[in-house]
Motif scaffolding. Sequence first.
Motif, PDB file in Angstrom:
ATOM      1  N   GLU A  91     -12.848  48.780 -35.465  1.00  0.00           N
ATOM      2  CA  GLU A  91     -12.035  48.128 -34.426  1.00  0.00           C
ATOM      3  C   GLU A  91     -10.599  47.938 -34.886  1.00  0.00           C
ATOM      4  O   GLU A  91      -9.650  48.141 -34.129  1.00  0.00           O
ATOM      5  CB  GLU A  91     -12.683  46.792 -34.064  1.00  0.00           C
ATOM      6  CG  GLU A  91     -11.976  46.043 -32.934  1.00  0.00           C
ATOM      7  CD  GLU A  91     -10.874  45.145 -33.463  1.00  0.00           C
ATOM      8  OE1 GLU A  91      -9.864  44.947 -32.748  1.00  0.00           O
ATOM      9  OE2 GLU A  91     -11.010  44.657 -34.610  1.00  0.00           O
ATOM     10  N   GLY A  92     -10.399  47.553 -36.151  1.00  0.00           N
ATOM     11  CA  GLY A  92      -9.047  47.357 -36.668  1.00  0.00           C
ATOM     12  C   GLY A  92      -8.256  48.651 -36.713  1.00  0.00           C
ATOM     13  O   GLY A  92      -7.060  48.679 -36.374  1.00  0.00           O
ATOM     14  N   LEU A  93      -8.899  49.741 -37.126  1.00  0.00           N
ATOM     15  CA  LEU A  93      -8.223  51.032 -37.164  1.00  0.00           C
ATOM     16  C   LEU A  93      -7.869  51.496 -35.756  1.00  0.00           C
ATOM     17  O   LEU A  93      -6.765  52.013 -35.513  1.00  0.00           O
ATOM     18  CB  LEU A  93      -9.114  52.060 -37.858  1.00  0.00           C
ATOM     19  CG  LEU A  93      -8.557  53.477 -37.988  1.00  0.00           C
ATOM     20  CD1 LEU A  93      -7.211  53.479 -38.707  1.00  0.00           C
ATOM     21  CD2 LEU A  93      -9.554  54.382 -38.700  1.00  0.00           C
TER      22      LEU A  93
ATOM     23  N   TRP B 265     -14.555  51.693 -46.384  1.00  0.00           N
ATOM     24  CA  TRP B 265     -13.977  52.799 -45.612  1.00  0.00           C
ATOM     25  C   TRP B 265     -13.773  53.983 -46.553  1.00  0.00           C
ATOM     26  O   TRP B 265     -13.172  53.849 -47.618  1.00  0.00           O
ATOM     27  CB  TRP B 265     -12.645  52.355 -44.995  1.00  0.00           C
ATOM     28  CG  TRP B 265     -11.911  53.416 -44.228  1.00  0.00           C
ATOM     29  CD1 TRP B 265     -12.448  54.512 -43.610  1.00  0.00           C
ATOM     30  CD2 TRP B 265     -10.500  53.484 -43.989  1.00  0.00           C
ATOM     31  NE1 TRP B 265     -11.472  55.249 -42.999  1.00  0.00           N
ATOM     32  CE2 TRP B 265     -10.259  54.644 -43.218  1.00  0.00           C
ATOM     33  CE3 TRP B 265      -9.427  52.670 -44.344  1.00  0.00           C
ATOM     34  CZ2 TRP B 265      -8.982  55.012 -42.801  1.00  0.00           C
ATOM     35  CZ3 TRP B 265      -8.159  53.039 -43.932  1.00  0.00           C
ATOM     36  CH2 TRP B 265      -7.943  54.190 -43.165  1.00  0.00           C
ATOM     37  N   ILE B 266     -14.270  55.139 -46.133  1.00  0.00           N
ATOM     38  CA  ILE B 266     -14.080  56.380 -46.883  1.00  0.00           C
ATOM     39  C   ILE B 266     -13.246  57.300 -45.995  1.00  0.00           C
ATOM     40  O   ILE B 266     -13.705  57.735 -44.940  1.00  0.00           O
ATOM     41  CB  ILE B 266     -15.426  57.037 -47.241  1.00  0.00           C
ATOM     42  CG1 ILE B 266     -16.290  56.058 -48.047  1.00  0.00           C
ATOM     43  CG2 ILE B 266     -15.201  58.323 -48.026  1.00  0.00           C
ATOM     44  CD1 ILE B 266     -17.680  56.580 -48.358  1.00  0.00           C
TER      45      ILE B 266
ATOM     46  N   PRO C 197      -8.618  41.441 -46.632  1.00  0.00           N
ATOM     47  CA  PRO C 197      -9.980  41.992 -46.563  1.00  0.00           C
ATOM     48  C   PRO C 197     -10.952  41.142 -45.741  1.00  0.00           C
ATOM     49  O   PRO C 197     -11.925  41.666 -45.197  1.00  0.00           O
ATOM     50  CB  PRO C 197     -10.398  42.046 -48.040  1.00  0.00           C
ATOM     51  CG  PRO C 197      -9.552  41.015 -48.723  1.00  0.00           C
ATOM     52  CD  PRO C 197      -8.245  41.028 -47.994  1.00  0.00           C
ATOM     53  N   ARG C 198     -10.699  39.836 -45.647  1.00  0.00           N
ATOM     54  CA  ARG C 198     -11.642  38.969 -44.925  1.00  0.00           C
ATOM     55  C   ARG C 198     -11.632  39.210 -43.420  1.00  0.00           C
ATOM     56  O   ARG C 198     -12.534  38.743 -42.719  1.00  0.00           O
ATOM     57  CB  ARG C 198     -11.314  37.503 -45.228  1.00  0.00           C
ATOM     58  CG  ARG C 198     -11.559  37.118 -46.686  1.00  0.00           C
ATOM     59  CD  ARG C 198     -11.355  35.638 -46.904  1.00  0.00           C
ATOM     60  NE  ARG C 198     -11.634  35.259 -48.303  1.00  0.00           N
ATOM     61  CZ  ARG C 198     -11.560  34.027 -48.763  1.00  0.00           C
ATOM     62  NH1 ARG C 198     -11.211  33.028 -47.924  1.00  0.00           N
ATOM     63  NH2 ARG C 198     -11.825  33.784 -50.024  1.00  0.00           N
ATOM     64  N   ARG C 199     -10.612  39.899 -42.933  1.00  0.00           N
ATOM     65  CA  ARG C 199     -10.572  40.199 -41.498  1.00  0.00           C
ATOM     66  C   ARG C 199     -11.574  41.277 -41.121  1.00  0.00           C
ATOM     67  O   ARG C 199     -11.853  41.469 -39.943  1.00  0.00           O
ATOM     68  CB  ARG C 199      -9.166  40.652 -41.099  1.00  0.00           C
ATOM     69  CG  ARG C 199      -8.116  39.558 -41.140  1.00  0.00           C
ATOM     70  CD  ARG C 199      -6.805  40.058 -40.567  1.00  0.00           C
ATOM     71  NE  ARG C 199      -6.951  40.546 -39.214  1.00  0.00           N
ATOM     72  CZ  ARG C 199      -5.980  41.125 -38.507  1.00  0.00           C
ATOM     73  NH1 ARG C 199      -4.784  41.285 -39.062  1.00  0.00           N
ATOM     74  NH2 ARG C 199      -6.183  41.538 -37.285  1.00  0.00           N
ATOM     75  N   TYR C 200     -12.116  41.983 -42.112  1.00  0.00           N
ATOM     76  CA  TYR C 200     -12.983  43.125 -41.820  1.00  0.00           C
ATOM     77  C   TYR C 200     -14.296  42.981 -42.587  1.00  0.00           C
ATOM     78  O   TYR C 200     -14.557  43.703 -43.556  1.00  0.00           O
ATOM     79  CB  TYR C 200     -12.272  44.421 -42.196  1.00  0.00           C
ATOM     80  CG  TYR C 200     -10.868  44.507 -41.627  1.00  0.00           C
ATOM     81  CD1 TYR C 200     -10.666  44.814 -40.288  1.00  0.00           C
ATOM     82  CD2 TYR C 200      -9.752  44.231 -42.424  1.00  0.00           C
ATOM     83  CE1 TYR C 200      -9.391  44.864 -39.753  1.00  0.00           C
ATOM     84  CE2 TYR C 200      -8.469  44.299 -41.893  1.00  0.00           C
ATOM     85  CZ  TYR C 200      -8.301  44.604 -40.559  1.00  0.00           C
ATOM     86  OH  TYR C 200      -7.031  44.646 -40.027  1.00  0.00           O
ATOM     87  N   PRO C 201     -15.147  42.050 -42.154  1.00  0.00           N
ATOM     88  CA  PRO C 201     -16.404  41.818 -42.880  1.00  0.00           C
ATOM     89  C   PRO C 201     -17.449  42.910 -42.672  1.00  0.00           C
ATOM     90  O   PRO C 201     -18.344  43.063 -43.507  1.00  0.00           O
ATOM     91  CB  PRO C 201     -16.884  40.472 -42.317  1.00  0.00           C
ATOM     92  CG  PRO C 201     -16.278  40.405 -40.946  1.00  0.00           C
ATOM     93  CD  PRO C 201     -14.957  41.098 -41.047  1.00  0.00           C
ATOM     94  N   THR C 202     -17.364  43.661 -41.570  1.00  0.00           N
ATOM     95  CA  THR C 202     -18.364  44.689 -41.288  1.00  0.00           C
ATOM     96  C   THR C 202     -17.678  46.020 -41.022  1.00  0.00           C
ATOM     97  O   THR C 202     -16.458  46.086 -40.801  1.00  0.00           O
ATOM     98  CB  THR C 202     -19.223  44.315 -40.063  1.00  0.00           C
ATOM     99  OG1 THR C 202     -18.395  44.333 -38.881  1.00  0.00           O
ATOM    100  CG2 THR C 202     -19.834  42.921 -40.238  1.00  0.00           C
ATOM    101  N   SER C 203     -18.467  47.094 -41.019  1.00  0.00           N
ATOM    102  CA  SER C 203     -17.921  48.423 -40.732  1.00  0.00           C
ATOM    103  C   SER C 203     -17.397  48.503 -39.301  1.00  0.00           C
ATOM    104  O   SER C 203     -16.413  49.201 -39.035  1.00  0.00           O
ATOM    105  CB  SER C 203     -18.996  49.484 -40.963  1.00  0.00           C
ATOM    106  OG  SER C 203     -20.135  49.250 -40.136  1.00  0.00           O
ATOM    107  N   ALA C 204     -18.046  47.786 -38.365  1.00  0.00           N
ATOM    108  CA  ALA C 204     -17.567  47.778 -36.980  1.00  0.00           C
ATOM    109  C   ALA C 204     -16.198  47.111 -36.886  1.00  0.00           C
ATOM    110  O   ALA C 204     -15.341  47.534 -36.100  1.00  0.00           O
ATOM    111  CB  ALA C 204     -18.565  47.058 -36.079  1.00  0.00           C
ATOM    112  N   ASP C 205     -15.969  46.075 -37.705  1.00  0.00           N
ATOM    113  CA  ASP C 205     -14.651  45.432 -37.728  1.00  0.00           C
ATOM    114  C   ASP C 205     -13.597  46.391 -38.268  1.00  0.00           C
ATOM    115  O   ASP C 205     -12.453  46.403 -37.792  1.00  0.00           O
ATOM    116  CB  ASP C 205     -14.691  44.167 -38.588  1.00  0.00           C
ATOM    117  CG  ASP C 205     -15.475  43.047 -37.938  1.00  0.00           C
ATOM    118  OD1 ASP C 205     -15.055  42.552 -36.883  1.00  0.00           O
ATOM    119  OD2 ASP C 205     -16.518  42.676 -38.496  1.00  0.00           O
TER     120      ASP C 205
END
Length: 331
Positions: A140-142, A33-34, A129-137
Amino acid sequence: MISVFYLTGTPGAQKIAEIQLDPTHNVPDEPVWIDLYQPTPDELRLLPQTLNLALPSREEIWRNHALNRMYTRDGTSYMTASVLDDVVDGCVPQTSPVTFILTPDFLITIRDIDPKPFLKFQEDLLLRPRRYPTSADVMEGLMEEVITRVAGDHDRVIKGLDDLSRRIFADKAFDSQKGNPSLVMRGVLKDLGFTADLNSKIHESTHSLLRLLTYFKDDHDPDNAVIGRDAERLIKDARSLTDQSAFLNEKFNFHLESALGMINVEQNLIAKILSIVALIFLPPSLVVGFYGMNFADMPELHWKYGYLFAIIVMLVFAILPWVYFRYKKWL
């Protein structure tokens, strides 16, 4: 300011670290994430050169927000939503467009406000960090943090409306103001305006987030069923908040009319009291005016008890209307 969250460590034991980027640093490998917070023109020029990625200018961000324009170019999705800033007591709530650029490998956000959902998600991203393996995750989390925060502000609106209802319609709502309902209604109108403004900002934000989430759901990888299910859940939450805020607008109109009605009732009571007082003193004034006439032949002027007689007549004329009004329960 540019904050970069990136993967570090060996495979199987990776974690996410954060770095503040400046012109002397390149973007680390494997960014997740940037986040660009109030980026300067130099920072906006730095990233495209480093990432080989087109970033929208300030004018394009404004135009995309005004036109609700979202698009995908070369596998990268460009989305914009109106996000509600943190609500501070006594301050008018504000919304600001936030741009979300979703690439297959990482997420970029461009924003001018610093609401709490971004800070909270940064902490969660670093801790889990393991909850967000991809940019789409990550996206979705944000979005879940933003929707949750909006739901909290919506609950604040509901509680504010309940408090306003008690202040307007309670039987003893005016007792603490020592018989001055105008002060109560002035405070009610002020709080009503603030709460109604907050609700309108919530409606604007949730409606914008609903469009973004719908586009995100339709644009995501169809093989990722988890993201699709989570996106659908967030869409339902945003739609529910949008419908509820629209319903609350009707309640705000009702409360506004009720508060203005209370003010009109108070003004009518004041006018009624003034009219009764004027009527009470009208007959004595008539008597005084009658005996103030300069006629030579006025028998009462030579009476021994003429003055006392005039006083008694005036008192009788003043007391009789007051007794009659009390009997009619007008006082």
